[in-house]
Design a protein around this motif. Structure first.
Motif, PDB file in Angstrom:
ATOM      1  N   THR A  84       0.834  -1.206   0.000  1.00 43.11           N
ATOM      2  CA  THR A  84       0.000   0.000   0.000  1.00 43.11           C
ATOM      3  C   THR A  84       0.863   1.249   0.000  1.00 43.11           C
ATOM      4  O   THR A  84       0.569   2.227  -0.720  1.00 43.11           O
ATOM      5  CB  THR A  84      -0.940  -0.003   1.220  1.00 43.11           C
ATOM      6  N   LYS A  85       1.954   1.239   0.825  1.00 40.96           N
ATOM      7  CA  LYS A  85       2.845   2.397   0.843  1.00 40.96           C
ATOM      8  C   LYS A  85       3.449   2.659  -0.539  1.00 40.96           C
ATOM      9  O   LYS A  85       3.530   3.812  -0.998  1.00 40.96           O
ATOM     10  CB  LYS A  85       3.946   2.176   1.872  1.00 40.96           C
ATOM     11  N   SER A  86       3.865   1.608  -1.173  1.00 39.91           N
ATOM     12  CA  SER A  86       4.447   1.782  -2.514  1.00 39.91           C
ATOM     13  C   SER A  86       3.413   2.322  -3.500  1.00 39.91           C
ATOM     14  O   SER A  86       3.707   3.210  -4.331  1.00 39.91           O
ATOM     15  CB  SER A  86       5.006   0.450  -3.019  1.00 39.91           C
ATOM     16  N   LEU A  87       2.198   1.804  -3.418  1.00 40.07           N
ATOM     17  CA  LEU A  87       1.139   2.298  -4.319  1.00 40.07           C
ATOM     18  C   LEU A  87       0.831   3.772  -4.061  1.00 40.07           C
ATOM     19  O   LEU A  87       0.614   4.547  -4.999  1.00 40.07           O
ATOM     20  CB  LEU A  87      -0.122   1.451  -4.133  1.00 40.07           C
ATOM     21  N   VAL A  88       0.823   4.158  -2.785  1.00 36.01           N
ATOM     22  CA  VAL A  88       0.562   5.569  -2.447  1.00 36.01           C
ATOM     23  C   VAL A  88       1.662   6.456  -2.996  1.00 36.01           C
ATOM     24  O   VAL A  88       1.407   7.561  -3.517  1.00 36.01           O
ATOM     25  CB  VAL A  88       0.412   5.726  -0.917  1.00 36.01           C
ATOM     26  N   ASN A  89       2.911   5.976  -2.883  1.00 36.15           N
ATOM     27  CA  ASN A  89       4.023   6.757  -3.431  1.00 36.15           C
ATOM     28  C   ASN A  89       3.861   6.976  -4.939  1.00 36.15           C
ATOM     29  O   ASN A  89       4.083   8.089  -5.455  1.00 36.15           O
ATOM     30  CB  ASN A  89       5.344   6.065  -3.132  1.00 36.15           C
ATOM     31  N   PHE A  90       3.501   5.933  -5.657  1.00 32.85           N
ATOM     32  CA  PHE A  90       3.292   6.068  -7.098  1.00 32.85           C
ATOM     33  C   PHE A  90       2.111   7.005  -7.404  1.00 32.85           C
ATOM     34  O   PHE A  90       2.173   7.802  -8.344  1.00 32.85           O
ATOM     35  CB  PHE A  90       3.052   4.694  -7.734  1.00 32.85           C
ATOM     36  N   TYR A  97      -3.820   9.298 -11.396  1.00 35.85           N
ATOM     37  CA  TYR A  97      -4.548   8.156 -10.858  1.00 35.85           C
ATOM     38  C   TYR A  97      -5.375   8.569  -9.649  1.00 35.85           C
ATOM     39  O   TYR A  97      -4.896   9.261  -8.753  1.00 35.85           O
ATOM     40  CB  TYR A  97      -3.589   7.043 -10.466  1.00 35.85           C
ATOM     41  N   VAL A  98      -6.602   8.113  -9.663  1.00 38.63           N
ATOM     42  CA  VAL A  98      -7.446   8.344  -8.496  1.00 38.63           C
ATOM     43  C   VAL A  98      -7.329   7.183  -7.518  1.00 38.63           C
ATOM     44  O   VAL A  98      -7.600   7.333  -6.324  1.00 38.63           O
ATOM     45  CB  VAL A  98      -8.913   8.536  -8.920  1.00 38.63           C
ATOM     46  N   SER A  99      -6.865   6.008  -7.998  1.00 35.86           N
ATOM     47  CA  SER A  99      -6.736   4.840  -7.122  1.00 35.86           C
ATOM     48  C   SER A  99      -5.797   3.827  -7.754  1.00 35.86           C
ATOM     49  O   SER A  99      -5.792   3.633  -8.978  1.00 35.86           O
ATOM     50  CB  SER A  99      -8.113   4.197  -6.892  1.00 35.86           C
ATOM     51  N   LEU A 100      -4.980   3.184  -6.904  1.00 38.57           N
ATOM     52  CA  LEU A 100      -4.121   2.068  -7.304  1.00 38.57           C
ATOM     53  C   LEU A 100      -4.416   0.901  -6.375  1.00 38.57           C
ATOM     54  O   LEU A 100      -4.495   1.070  -5.146  1.00 38.57           O
ATOM     55  CB  LEU A 100      -2.644   2.459  -7.216  1.00 38.57           C
ATOM     56  N   SER A 101      -4.573  -0.297  -6.952  1.00 40.18           N
ATOM     57  CA  SER A 101      -4.911  -1.483  -6.147  1.00 40.18           C
ATOM     58  C   SER A 101      -4.029  -2.648  -6.560  1.00 40.18           C
ATOM     59  O   SER A 101      -3.543  -2.716  -7.702  1.00 40.18           O
ATOM     60  CB  SER A 101      -6.396  -1.851  -6.335  1.00 40.18           C
ATOM     61  N   THR A 113      -4.849   2.178  -2.405  1.00 40.89           N
ATOM     62  CA  THR A 113      -4.429   3.494  -1.920  1.00 40.89           C
ATOM     63  C   THR A 113      -5.523   4.187  -1.119  1.00 40.89           C
ATOM     64  O   THR A 113      -5.230   5.019  -0.256  1.00 40.89           O
ATOM     65  CB  THR A 113      -4.025   4.388  -3.101  1.00 40.89           C
ATOM     66  N   ALA A 114      -6.772   3.868  -1.402  1.00 47.49           N
ATOM     67  CA  ALA A 114      -7.883   4.480  -0.660  1.00 47.49           C
ATOM     68  C   ALA A 114      -8.380   3.581   0.453  1.00 47.49           C
ATOM     69  O   ALA A 114      -9.258   3.982   1.228  1.00 47.49           O
ATOM     70  CB  ALA A 114      -9.032   4.800  -1.615  1.00 47.49           C
ATOM     71  N   SER A 145     -16.853   2.823 -11.436  1.00 50.46           N
ATOM     72  CA  SER A 145     -16.224   2.132 -10.309  1.00 50.46           C
ATOM     73  C   SER A 145     -17.192   2.133  -9.130  1.00 50.46           C
ATOM     74  O   SER A 145     -17.621   3.200  -8.663  1.00 50.46           O
ATOM     75  CB  SER A 145     -14.912   2.822  -9.930  1.00 50.46           C
ATOM     76  N   GLY A 146     -17.522   0.920  -8.646  1.00 54.52           N
ATOM     77  CA  GLY A 146     -18.450   0.826  -7.525  1.00 54.52           C
ATOM     78  C   GLY A 146     -17.882   1.397  -6.247  1.00 54.52           C
ATOM     79  O   GLY A 146     -18.585   2.030  -5.458  1.00 54.52           O
ATOM     80  N   SER A 147     -16.567   1.199  -6.011  1.00 56.63           N
ATOM     81  CA  SER A 147     -15.955   1.686  -4.783  1.00 56.63           C
ATOM     82  C   SER A 147     -15.743   3.200  -4.820  1.00 56.63           C
ATOM     83  O   SER A 147     -15.907   3.897  -3.816  1.00 56.63           O
ATOM     84  CB  SER A 147     -14.636   0.972  -4.541  1.00 56.63           C
ATOM     85  N   LEU A 148     -15.395   3.731  -6.002  1.00 59.63           N
ATOM     86  CA  LEU A 148     -15.135   5.170  -6.117  1.00 59.63           C
ATOM     87  C   LEU A 148     -16.371   5.962  -6.530  1.00 59.63           C
ATOM     88  O   LEU A 148     -16.391   7.189  -6.406  1.00 59.63           O
ATOM     89  CB  LEU A 148     -14.018   5.412  -7.150  1.00 59.63           C
TER      90      LEU A 148
END
Length: 445
Positions: A84-90, A97-101, A113-114, A145-148
């Motif tokens: 998750t930390k790496s995804l947030v950094n990217f 990007y609004v979200s990375l999973s 990331t969210a 996107s259902g989550s976003l």
């Protein structure tokens, strides 16, 4: 007057027909030129815009590859927290990007990331089969996107370990509204002129962007044109088709996505429309001004033609009346026409002709007067001679009458003498006197 009016009418008709033909040819040529210019401008704009979209998609594909190859993310031993930390950094490095999973091979969300829907499986998206087979999905799927709770563009890449085995999937979500930034140049022109209407559709014709039909995004389809690959190949195609905006026909340029470098594209179609009435507005304005100017000069031309027709017909009418007067014997007729053209010359010749005729008539009268006196004298002499001849005839007739009377008397005398002669012969007493009388009678006969 009638002849000149006919001539003026013919000239006006020729001028009118010439003007109409000139206007038609000019209008047709100008309309064709404007349409060609509009198509070329839209072609360049569509090509540049689609190229920006392809570059944007290529950059996202490059990003997703880099993310999938990150040491932390590509390690089977990384914890969800570290991933998750790496995804947030990217995500912080790339604001697109609004979200990375991160999903495992069973499609279960391990990191996000969210922090949404962790531990939940995702079996709703169509890109899973290709990604788990080792392919990278670059915008092949667009949806809500259902989550976003927003429409997004999906980018997915398989995650491989050191043995090159796929054990997970990185999924990046880019807001569909990011296309608004890419369409910046078109949006600027639209705001400046309020004339351009832009549609972007996926390979199935579903709208993924529209500058004027926001409610139809992901619902409506690009209508009015056929988007089959056989008819719209890679690159730009200009066409006029049955797309209408608020009742107006449009000139439309279609551009199919051609890809960028190793990104082959998803078959998206960009359509830019511009109403024909906007394209032809300059020549319509010019046409209206041209019609006003032409109408003014046409009326002026008719007025000038009628004026000159009157000016030309006035001396001709005078000449006609003068000819009629001369025909009635008025040789003292004179035309008062002061003009330096052929009509003035004709009037001068007419005046000279009437003057010459008047002089000739006067001389003829003088000559005929002397001739009449001579004829009268000769007639008198002839009458005198005729009278003398008549008197001589009467004298001759009288003489003839007297001669006839004498002859009749002599014949009577001869008859008596003949009887006497016969009697004397019978008696034998004819004398020499009787013989002489018989000779005289013989001479007279």
């Amino acid at each position: 007057m009638r002849l000149l009016l006919k001539l003026a009418g013919v000239l006006i008709a020729i001028a009118f027909i010439t003007t109409v033909l000139t206007f038609y040819i000019t209008w047709t040529f100008s309309a064709k030129t404007l349409q060609t210019q509009a198509e070329e401008t839209l072609k360049e704009l569509a090509d540049n815009t689609m190229n920006k979209i392809d570059i944007f998609m290529f950059e996202r594909a490059t990003d997703i590859k880099v993310i999938a190859e990150d040491d932390v993310i590509s390690s089977r031993y990384s914890s969800p927290r570290n991933i998750t930390k790496s995804l947030v950094n990217f995500r912080n490095l790339c604001k697109a990007y609004v979200s990375l999973s991160f999903f495992d091979s069973n499609r279960v969300r391990i990191a996000d990331t969210a922090g949404l829907e962790l531990g939940n499986p995702d079996n709703t998206h169509s890109h899973w089969a290709d990604v788990l087979a080792g392919k990278i999905s670059v915008g092949s799927e667009i949806g809500l996107s259902g989550s976003l709770e927003m429409p997004v563009i999906y980018f997915s890449s398989p995650v491989r370990d050191r043995n090159n085995e796929i054990f997970g999937v990185v999924v990046a979500r880019v807001p569909l509204d990011s296309l608004n930034t890419i369409m910046g140049e078109i949006s600027f022109l639209k705001q400046k002129k309020n004339v351009l209407f832009v549609d972007l559709a996926d390979k199935n014709g579903r709208l993924i962007y529209s500058s004027y039909n926001r409610k139809g995004i992901l619902k409506d389809r690009l209508t009015g044109c056929r988007t089959s690959k056989s008819k719209i190949g890679s690159g730009v195609t200009a066409m006029t088709y049955d797309h209408r905006y608020e009742g107006d026909d449009t000139i439309t340029v279609l551009c199919r996505e051609g890809g960028y470098r190793d990104f082959e594209g998803n078959g998206w179609v960009l359509a830019i429309h511009i109403p024909k009435n906007v394209v032809f507005a300059p020549i319509r304005e010019l046409r209206n001004k041209w019609i006003l100017v032409t109408a003014f000069f046409f009326v002026l031309g008719v007025t000038v033609s009628l004026f000159f027709a009157y000016r030309l017909s006035a001396p001709i009418t005078k000449l006609k009346s003068a000819v009629e007067d001369v025909g009635r014997g008025k040789l003292d007729t004179n035309l008062d026409v002061r003009s330096g053209d052929e009509i003035g010359e004709l009037a001068a010749m007419f005046n000279k002709m009437t003057k010459d005729l008047e002089i000739s008539q006067r001389k003829l009268k003088e000559y005929s007067g002397g001739l009449e006196s001579k004829v009268a004298e000769r007639t008198a002499e002839l009458n005198s001679h005729l009278a003398e001849l008549k008197d001589s005839r009467e004298v001759m007739l009288s003489i003839l009458e007297d001669t006839t009377d004498v002859k009749n008397r002599l014949e009577e005398t001869l008859k008596q003498l003949k009887l006497t002669e016969e009697d004397l012969i019978r008696s034998g007493k004819l004398s020499g006197i009787g013989q002489m009388a018989a000779g005289v009678a013989h001479e007279i006969n």
